[in-house]
Structure formats: structure tokens, C-alpha cells
Enzyme design. Structure first.
Site, PDB file in Angstrom:
ATOM      1  N   ASP A  35      -1.819 -10.023  -1.251  1.00  0.00           N
ATOM      2  CA  ASP A  35      -0.413 -10.302  -0.953  1.00  0.00           C
ATOM      3  C   ASP A  35       0.233 -11.024  -2.120  1.00  0.00           C
ATOM      4  O   ASP A  35      -0.298 -12.031  -2.610  1.00  0.00           O
ATOM      5  CB  ASP A  35      -0.296 -11.171   0.297  1.00  0.00           C
ATOM      6  CG  ASP A  35      -0.638 -10.402   1.563  1.00  0.00           C
ATOM      7  OD1 ASP A  35       0.001  -9.362   1.811  1.00  0.00           O
ATOM      8  OD2 ASP A  35      -1.538 -10.839   2.302  1.00  0.00           O
ATOM      9  N   ASP A 173      -1.175  -4.507   9.255  1.00  0.00           N
ATOM     10  CA  ASP A 173      -1.366  -5.803   8.617  1.00  0.00           C
ATOM     11  C   ASP A 173      -0.719  -6.868   9.482  1.00  0.00           C
ATOM     12  O   ASP A 173       0.492  -6.862   9.667  1.00  0.00           O
ATOM     13  CB  ASP A 173      -0.733  -5.789   7.214  1.00  0.00           C
ATOM     14  CG  ASP A 173      -0.929  -7.096   6.466  1.00  0.00           C
ATOM     15  OD1 ASP A 173      -1.639  -7.975   6.974  1.00  0.00           O
ATOM     16  OD2 ASP A 173      -0.373  -7.213   5.357  1.00  0.00           O
TER      17      ASP A 173
END
Length: 218
Positions: A35, A173
Site C-alpha cells: 500500500d 482488500d
């Protein structure tokens, strides 16, 4: 249907990062999920270039880059050069998302779109013929430890129905528990981003957890 298990490295113990990656490699994870947050597109910061370089040096497994940043097209080559195999961006962060997909492919990388909780299937449907991966966010982007947002399920069903036609790899996710993996892999989800709900900060080893998830989804 393949099962892809991708640890979310923002949840890893960065005080022992080399050991963390070694344990995850030995556990047989498929891909590392990275991320990248700029504090503007989402209200958080995560995983800078040094983090990316370090993890890239510790594994030969594929790594993605999930760009939760403004103007992601400007950073495609930067993360490609760092070693990303798959580059996700949020279509609502780009004025011309189709060109961003083309730029990713021109660098020899796989292109993915990350579909936020507030982004509809219809908004991104025209991009699906050109993408390799779709990542449906099942929490609001920016922070780990949030609850699974059940209201995204009808949208996820739309992507599942479209997956075979457009031939993309479908992932989710956010708050991905083992129960959600067992439920949604059977429905057609391929790739699961593993954070604190299923993998990290657990009393059992990564190897045991990954083996159990695979056994439950044979």
C-alpha cells in the site's frame, strides 16, 4: 480457480522486516501487497520507496503497488523501476484512467484498478477489457483494522459475473478473514489481501495459517 494469498505489508512488523519476509516466503505466500498512501488521496501515509526497495530485495515473489495517491499516473514509472510487477491505481484519482492503464502496460507491467467502496461497477466497466487485475475494496481505503463493509457485496457479485468475460484476476482488500476467504473464493474471488483479520498478529505461525487457508479452499 486459483487461490492467491497476498500479505498486506503495511501490517507487518517493520522492526524485524527481514525475518518477517523470510517467514512469509517460507509460508508460501503468492504475492506481496504494498500500500502506497500520500496523506492526501487517503488520510494516511504508508510504505515509502525505502520500504519497497527493502522488501523487493528480500523476495523473488511478485509484488504489487497499490497507489492510493493523487495523480498516480505520474508515479507509474517510479514504482515500475522499484520492481513492482502489478500496479493498481484508483480510477477516480485519474482524469484519463484508460491512458494510465496503457502506460502501465507500456512498461511491461500488469495493470490493475482498485475499486473503492464508493465507486460503482458501472463507473469502471469500460476499463475492464484492458485491465489484468481488479481489486475491490471491502473497507474504506486508508487504515487497517476496519470492519468488512457488507454493502459492497452486490458490487462484488457484479465483478464476479464479469470476470470470465473480461479475463481479469479478481481480488478483495480489507477485513479479509478466513471465513470471508472460504465464502468468497467459492463464489469466484481469486486474490485475497491478508492483513490483521487473517494473518498478522496471530498466535500461530504464518506457515500454519497459510497452510490451513489452502486446505480449507482445496
Amino acid at each position: 480457480m486459483s487461490l492467491i494469498l497476498s500479505p498486506s505489508m503495511m501490517c507487518a512488523d517493520f522492526s524485524n522486516l527481514k525475518q518477517e519476509v523470510e517467514k512469509l516466503n517460507n509460508a508460501g505466500v503468492d504475492m506481496y501487497h504494498m500500500d502506497v498512501m500520500d496523506g492526501r488521496y487517503v488520510p494516511n501515509f504508508a510504505l515509502g520507496p525505502e520500504d519497497y526497495q527493502t522488501i523487493r530485495s528480500l523476495t523473488k515473489k511478485p509484488m504489487d503497488a497499490h497507489l492510493m495517491i493523487e495523480n498516480p499516473r505520474s508515479y507509474i514509472k517510479f514504482f515500475s523501476d522499484l520492481g513492482a510487477d502489478i500496479i493498481y491505481f484508483c480510477p477516480d484519482a485519474e482524469k484519463q484512467p484508460a491512458r494510465t492503464i496503457d502506460d502501465i502496460h507500456a512498461l511491461g507491467k500488469k495493470a490493475g484498478i482498485a475499486v473503492n467502496t464508493g465507486t460503482s461497477f458501472m463507473t469502471v466497466q469500460e476499463l475492464l477489457p484492458n485491465v489484468d487485475y481488479v481489486l475491490v475494496m471491502t473497507v474504506h481505503p486508508g487504515f487497517a483494522g476496519q470492519p468488512f463493509q457488507d454493502f459492497v457485496m452486490p458490487k462484488l457479485d457484479q465483478f464476479i459475473a464479469a470476470k470470465e468475460k473480461y479475463e481479469f484476476v479478481l481480488g478483495i482488500d480489507g477485513a479479509v478473514s478466513r471465513e470471508k476467504i472460504n465464502q468468497l473464493h467459492r463464489k469466484g474471488v481469486d486474490n485475497f489481501i491478508l492483513g490483521t483479520s487473517a494473518l498478522f498478529n496471530k498466535p500461530v505461525s504464518y506457515q500454519e495459517t497459510i497452510a490451513q487457508i489452502r486446505k480449507e479452499n482445496q
